[in-house]
Write a protein that holds these residues in place. Structure first.
Motif, mmCIF file in Angstrom:
data_model
loop_
_atom_site.group_PDB
_atom_site.id
_atom_site.type_symbol
_atom_site.label_atom_id
_atom_site.label_comp_id
_atom_site.label_asym_id
_atom_site.label_seq_id
_atom_site.Cartn_x
_atom_site.Cartn_y
_atom_site.Cartn_z
ATOM 1 N N GLN A 76 0.833 -1.204 0.000
ATOM 2 C CA GLN A 76 0.000 0.000 0.000
ATOM 3 C C GLN A 76 0.866 1.253 0.000
ATOM 4 O O GLN A 76 0.604 2.211 -0.738
ATOM 5 C CB GLN A 76 -0.927 -0.005 1.209
ATOM 6 C CG GLN A 76 -1.965 1.115 1.195
ATOM 7 C CD GLN A 76 -2.892 1.067 2.400
ATOM 8 O OE1 GLN A 76 -2.716 0.256 3.312
ATOM 9 N NE2 GLN A 76 -3.882 1.946 2.411
ATOM 10 N N VAL A 80 1.196 4.215 -2.927
ATOM 11 C CA VAL A 80 1.037 5.629 -2.580
ATOM 12 C C VAL A 80 2.272 6.419 -2.999
ATOM 13 O O VAL A 80 2.171 7.536 -3.524
ATOM 14 C CB VAL A 80 0.763 5.787 -1.068
ATOM 15 C CG1 VAL A 80 0.892 7.248 -0.642
ATOM 16 C CG2 VAL A 80 -0.621 5.263 -0.719
ATOM 17 N N TYR A 81 3.467 5.836 -2.782
ATOM 18 C CA TYR A 81 4.699 6.547 -3.146
ATOM 19 C C TYR A 81 4.784 6.742 -4.659
ATOM 20 O O TYR A 81 5.147 7.828 -5.141
ATOM 21 C CB TYR A 81 5.934 5.797 -2.647
ATOM 22 C CG TYR A 81 7.200 6.575 -2.883
ATOM 23 C CD1 TYR A 81 7.601 7.571 -1.993
ATOM 24 C CD2 TYR A 81 7.972 6.379 -4.032
ATOM 25 C CE1 TYR A 81 8.743 8.326 -2.226
ATOM 26 C CE2 TYR A 81 9.107 7.123 -4.275
ATOM 27 C CZ TYR A 81 9.483 8.105 -3.367
ATOM 28 O OH TYR A 81 10.603 8.863 -3.612
ATOM 29 N N ALA A 83 2.299 6.887 -6.689
ATOM 30 C CA ALA A 83 1.276 7.884 -7.030
ATOM 31 C C ALA A 83 1.793 9.293 -6.755
ATOM 32 O O ALA A 83 1.526 10.233 -7.520
ATOM 33 C CB ALA A 83 0.000 7.618 -6.250
ATOM 34 N N TRP A 84 2.526 9.457 -5.644
ATOM 35 C CA TRP A 84 3.089 10.769 -5.310
ATOM 36 C C TRP A 84 4.097 11.212 -6.370
ATOM 37 O O TRP A 84 4.074 12.350 -6.830
ATOM 38 C CB TRP A 84 3.752 10.730 -3.931
ATOM 39 C CG TRP A 84 4.686 11.863 -3.686
ATOM 40 C CD1 TRP A 84 6.031 11.822 -3.545
ATOM 41 C CD2 TRP A 84 4.335 13.257 -3.598
ATOM 42 N NE1 TRP A 84 6.553 13.078 -3.368
ATOM 43 C CE2 TRP A 84 5.537 13.977 -3.403
ATOM 44 C CE3 TRP A 84 3.131 13.951 -3.671
ATOM 45 C CZ2 TRP A 84 5.548 15.361 -3.274
ATOM 46 C CZ3 TRP A 84 3.158 15.341 -3.548
ATOM 47 C CH2 TRP A 84 4.351 16.027 -3.346
ATOM 48 N N PHE A 142 -1.419 8.806 7.376
ATOM 49 C CA PHE A 142 -0.950 7.628 6.650
ATOM 50 C C PHE A 142 0.571 7.535 6.677
ATOM 51 O O PHE A 142 1.139 6.449 6.843
ATOM 52 C CB PHE A 142 -1.449 7.676 5.202
ATOM 53 C CG PHE A 142 -1.021 6.498 4.366
ATOM 54 C CD1 PHE A 142 -1.812 5.375 4.280
ATOM 55 C CD2 PHE A 142 0.187 6.525 3.657
ATOM 56 C CE1 PHE A 142 -1.418 4.283 3.505
ATOM 57 C CE2 PHE A 142 0.586 5.445 2.891
ATOM 58 C CZ PHE A 142 -0.218 4.314 2.816
#
Length: 424
Positions: A76, A80-81, A83-84, A142
């Protein structure tokens, strides 16, 4: 007469950082230190630091446990990383920004950089603030909750990126870094073989220097403040407020040694993507679970020390940038070399050869002083930063000695101090 590729990118005949063994040591020690700062300063490890007698046993049990190794990976967090990072790339393309020329390179060309990092920062800050206002601080914790997974993601991404640009440097006629063309894989991979790797107009080095890690550093601080606010019923401490204020306003300067001189390799890739956001935010992460109240007197003292550093940093860089651009509003004195170059010898640049480094060090000290005196670990940052800046000063002085010859010795007599006036 146009120079050949071999003339523009000669074989590197000298090593820095202790050569290949030193490069290998730093390549391994940077990610290890990033992890170590978490495991020696976190709630899960039992304190900051945990009892010293427990460290050997804890370390032995961890590295021999398959479950511990598996815990370093967090799918997860990885998504997220990614996506960043993708958000930063899209923002580079989509957001408007002026195109400015950098310094002239050895081949006579000047690269153009799209200046919209601040717009990207404001967009990210706005989205984060909107999320917190709409859904509360619990919606932005998060990063605190998935810390190790995000660190691992950044290390993996930095390594893959560094390997990709290293391999790409052998394709076509590339302008190589003067210090990264030794022929030794370990050393060149670490230093960076190509000076300015790019995909079309997308400059990979300046992008990494000014966007994903630097902006993430601020978002991490905000996440840590949210974690603290939840635990305190909605408020944050004066110490956390200082750290947020100081680090949100930390400036990034385009014409740094990293961009103009060094190639882009693992050194900058891991530094930009992992070290800057996850090590520089150490103070905020500590304050997320240790709620230090400084009080008005110590708050003012810390603010003053940081403020002095910030003033020196900005005004010194302002003097240098004005002078480089042909302006001299303060009528500063300067020394003219035989080659026609001009070196400032008054103003901040008359007090030391790197006054901006002095300001940087004072700001770094302010970050750590905001955490109080409860642990020495949060003071890792100014100690590391001192070593970094002294090493950078030595590299810069060596380069200037080669460039200016005997004129550099004359200049050093006019400006004898390296960083801190009357001290060093």
């Amino acid at each position: 007469m146009t120079k050949s590729t071999s003339e523009l990118s000669p074989r590197t005949t000298h090593y820095e950082f202790g050569g290949p063994l030193g490069a290998l040591f730093v390549t391994l020690s940077v990610p290890i230190t990033t992890y170590a700062l978490y495991y020696t300063c976190s709630e899960t490890s039992g304190g900051c630091p945990p009892p010293l007698w427990s460290l050997p046993t804890s370390f032995s049990e961890a590295v021999t446990s398959l479950d511990w190794w598996k815990s370093l990976w967090d799918t997860q967090a990885f998504l997220v990383y990614i996506a960043w990072w993708a958000f930063c790339v899209v923002a580079w393309f989509v957001l408007p920004g002026d195109w400015v020329e950098g310094t002239t390179m050895r081949n006579g060309h000047k690269l153009k950089y799209k200046i919209n990092a601040f717009s990207t920062f404001l967009l990210a800050l706005g989205l984060a603030s909107g999320t917190i206002i709409r859904f509360g601080p619990s919606s932005f914790t998060f990063i605190y909750e998935h810390w190790i997974g995000l660190v691992t993601s950044s290390v993996v991404f930095a390594t893959v990126q560094a390997l990709a640009v290293y391999l790409a440097s052998f394709q076509g006629e590339k302008l190589l870094a003067l210090g990264g063309n030794t022929g030794n894989f370990i050393y060149d991979f670490y230093i960076g073989r190509e000076l300015n790797p790019a995909i079309g107009s997308f400059d990979i080095k300046s992008f990494n220097e000014l966007r994903p890690g630097l902006i993430l550093w601020v978002l991490i601080d905000i996440s840590m403040a949210c974690e603290q606010a939840i635990r305190r019923g909605g408020s944050i401490t004066d110490s956390m407020g200082l750290v947020l204020l100081f680090q949100i306003w930390y400036p990034a300067i385009l014409t740094t040694m990293d961009i103009t001189t060094d190639g882009f390799g693992f050194m900058l890739s891991i530094g930009d993507l992992a070290w800057v956001p996850f090590v520089y935010s150490l103070q905020a992460r500590y304050l997320a679970f240790t709620h230090v109240e400084l009080g008005p007197v110590f708050t003012v003292l810390v603010f003053a020390i940081h403020g002095v550093g910030y003033y020196i940093f900005r005004t010194a860089n302002g003097e240098k940038n004005d002078f480089r651009n042909g302006r001299n509003p303060k009528n500063l004195e300067f020394f003219v070399t035989e080659s026609g170059s001009k070196l400032l010898t008054s103003g901040w640049w008359g007090t030391s050869r790197h006054p901006n480094y002095f300001g940087d060090l004072l700001m770094a000290l302010g970050y750590s002083m905001a955490t109080g005196a409860g642990t020495p670990i949060t003071y890792f940052y100014p100690l590391y930063f001192a070593v970094l800046l002294i090493h950078r000063q030595i590299r810069d002085d060596d380069n200037c000695a080669k460039k200016y010859g005997k004129d550099w010795e004359k200049y050093k007599k006019l400006v004898p101090y390296r960083i801190i006036p009357y001290v060093y």
